[in-house]
Design an enzyme around this catalytic site. Sequence first.
Site, PDB file in Angstrom:
ATOM      1  N   ARG A 152       0.828  -1.149   0.009  1.00 16.94           N
ATOM      2  CA  ARG A 152       0.011   0.140  -0.031  1.00 16.94           C
ATOM      3  C   ARG A 152       0.894   1.324  -0.146  1.00 16.94           C
ATOM      4  NH1 ARG A 152      -1.470   1.360   4.604  1.00 16.94           N
ATOM      5  NH2 ARG A 152      -2.186  -0.580   5.214  1.00 16.94           N
ATOM      6  N   TYR A 176     -17.135  17.135 -14.170  1.00 22.53           N
ATOM      7  CA  TYR A 176     -17.593  15.930 -14.033  1.00 22.53           C
ATOM      8  C   TYR A 176     -18.302  15.503 -13.185  1.00 22.53           C
ATOM      9  CZ  TYR A 176     -17.393  10.901 -13.721  1.00 22.53           C
ATOM     10  OH  TYR A 176     -17.891   9.295 -13.396  1.00 22.53           O
ATOM     11  N   ASP A 224      -7.662  19.920 -12.817  1.00 23.23           N
ATOM     12  CA  ASP A 224      -8.080  18.526 -13.317  1.00 23.23           C
ATOM     13  C   ASP A 224      -7.668  18.709 -14.970  1.00 23.23           C
ATOM     14  OD1 ASP A 224      -9.145  16.598 -14.412  1.00 23.23           O
ATOM     15  OD2 ASP A 224     -10.879  16.145 -13.244  1.00 23.23           O
ATOM     16  N   LYS A 231      -8.065   7.618 -18.531  1.00 24.66           N
ATOM     17  CA  LYS A 231      -8.546   8.532 -19.887  1.00 24.66           C
ATOM     18  C   LYS A 231      -7.118   8.487 -20.917  1.00 24.66           C
ATOM     19  CE  LYS A 231     -12.621   9.177 -18.039  1.00 24.66           C
ATOM     20  NZ  LYS A 231     -12.748   8.173 -16.954  1.00 24.66           N
TER      21      LYS A 231
HETATM   22  O1  P1T Z   1     -13.448   7.566 -13.403  1.00 27.18           O
HETATM   23  P1  P1T Z   1     -12.465   7.936 -12.678  1.00 27.18           P
HETATM   24  O2  P1T Z   1     -11.088   7.680 -13.041  1.00 27.18           O
HETATM   25  O3  P1T Z   1     -12.517   7.980 -11.080  1.00 27.18           O
HETATM   26  O4  P1T Z   1     -11.999   9.856 -12.980  1.00 27.18           O
HETATM   27  C1  P1T Z   1     -12.973  10.574 -12.660  1.00 27.18           C
HETATM   28  C2  P1T Z   1     -12.975  12.020 -13.436  1.00 27.18           C
HETATM   29  C3  P1T Z   1     -12.257  12.934 -13.000  1.00 27.18           C
HETATM   30  N1  P1T Z   1     -12.053  14.120 -13.747  1.00 27.18           N
HETATM   31  C4  P1T Z   1     -12.669  14.146 -14.967  1.00 27.18           C
HETATM   32  C5  P1T Z   1     -12.676  15.414 -15.815  1.00 27.18           C
HETATM   33  C6  P1T Z   1     -13.061  12.839 -15.669  1.00 27.18           C
HETATM   34  O5  P1T Z   1     -13.846  13.163 -16.807  1.00 27.18           O
HETATM   35  C7  P1T Z   1     -13.415  11.689 -14.796  1.00 27.18           C
HETATM   36  C8  P1T Z   1     -14.241  10.624 -15.158  1.00 27.18           C
HETATM   37  N2  P1T Z   1     -14.959  10.862 -16.438  1.00 27.18           N
HETATM   38  C9  P1T Z   1     -15.853   9.824 -16.928  1.00 27.18           C
HETATM   39  C10 P1T Z   1     -15.795   8.494 -16.576  1.00 27.18           C
HETATM   40  C11 P1T Z   1     -16.700  10.500 -18.310  1.00 27.18           C
HETATM   41  O6  P1T Z   1     -17.045   9.847 -18.956  1.00 27.18           O
HETATM   42  O7  P1T Z   1     -16.824  11.678 -18.218  1.00 27.18           O
END
Ligand code: P1T
Length: 380
Positions: free
Chosen positions: A46, A98, A170, A195
């Site tokens: 961890r 988001y 972000d 992403k």
């Molecule tokens: O899904 P995750 O890895 O937990 O990330 C969250 C997140 C945070 N910030 C942005 C700008 C994001 O687009 C996302 C996740 N977004 C999607 C799953 C989506 O389809 O927009």
Amino acid sequence: MKFNTKTIHGGQQPDKAYGAVMPPIYQTSTFAQSTPGGHKGYEYGRTHNQTRTPLENALASLENGNYGLAFGSGLAAIDAIIKLLKSGDEVISTSDLYGGTYRLFTKVFENYGIKFHFIRMENASNIEAYINENTRLIWTETPTNPMMNVIDIEVTAAIAKKHNIILAVDNTFATPFLQRPLDLGADIVMHSATKYIGGHSDLVMGALVVKDKEIADKLYFIQNASGAICGPMDSFLALRGIKTLHVRMQRHCENGKAIAEYLAAHPKVEKVYWPGLEDHPNHDIAKRQMDDFGGMISFVTKGDDYDQAIKIVENLKVFTLAESLGGVESLAGHPASMTHASIPKATREKIGVVDALIRLSIGIEDVDDLIEDLAQALSK
Ligand code: P1T
């Protein structure tokens, strides 16, 4: 080292044990000790892992930061940032963001006494009216998900510095290929590495990068204490993805431009949201702040019709109807019912997330096939 070299070599060296060029997947939860505390720098999975370490170093290198931290998801990374705060503290956030981040802020952290102000930040002078002695954090997405608003990081950072507030950006939509928020004065840069960083829709991961040791130490403490880390296999996949980030992004941008221009000229399309279009309200900031404009596009068809939007996304054949973005394959989504469904209808419509809005993540396929697919879906 230039960016296109950093994606391949930044923060990484051949493995110390046998010289493996790619870091081995150290699929272990613990490490042998010769005497209590007598270990080789790694004691428990961890806290540290030898596949996660090169990933965290690579992330720091890409964002021109000093410290990288990898988490089990983007939201886990955001969760760690908010845990820097305490009850009574206030956060100013972009109102367009988001849906899952909005849900984490309003449904989880508001219960712990943290107050969130959701405001438009395209005009940075809006921010100062919300600052008071309890303000600890400014949270921005740029470009925003899904309306593609662009926030001036440098101006926002100057406001944050003046009031001794942390600025977190972000950077999921832009990636460090297009913009490097730490260079513009931000304190923390965050990614849903699910992403573009991973790039192949085969992992869920989050990342933070900072320059300042004091903030890094607090975040490392939270990462270890709360434990929302990513595993060795996912760390390996993310490192593998990073090695082609620059070539993927180049194609995402080229295809994004062609498709934004195609949609903008289409008789059935009312409005296209892509910061590279000259009529985008923040095009000038985007031109200054970003090296190109990315592969995320939102649009609304004429008539502003829910059923029509659903029909279009259902009829696409090369684009896959799915949540997420930033992979090599093109995806289409309907934010109001998918990624942003957790934002109340009245609130989301105020920021432009209407029922007719469609969001596209433009992949790296042949752009002619993508345009043909959109043409047939729009003609139905
Ligand atoms: O899904 P995750 O890895 O937990 O990330 C969250 C997140 C945070 N910030 C942005 C700008 C994001 O687009 C996302 C996740 N977004 C999607 C799953 C989506 O389809 O927009």
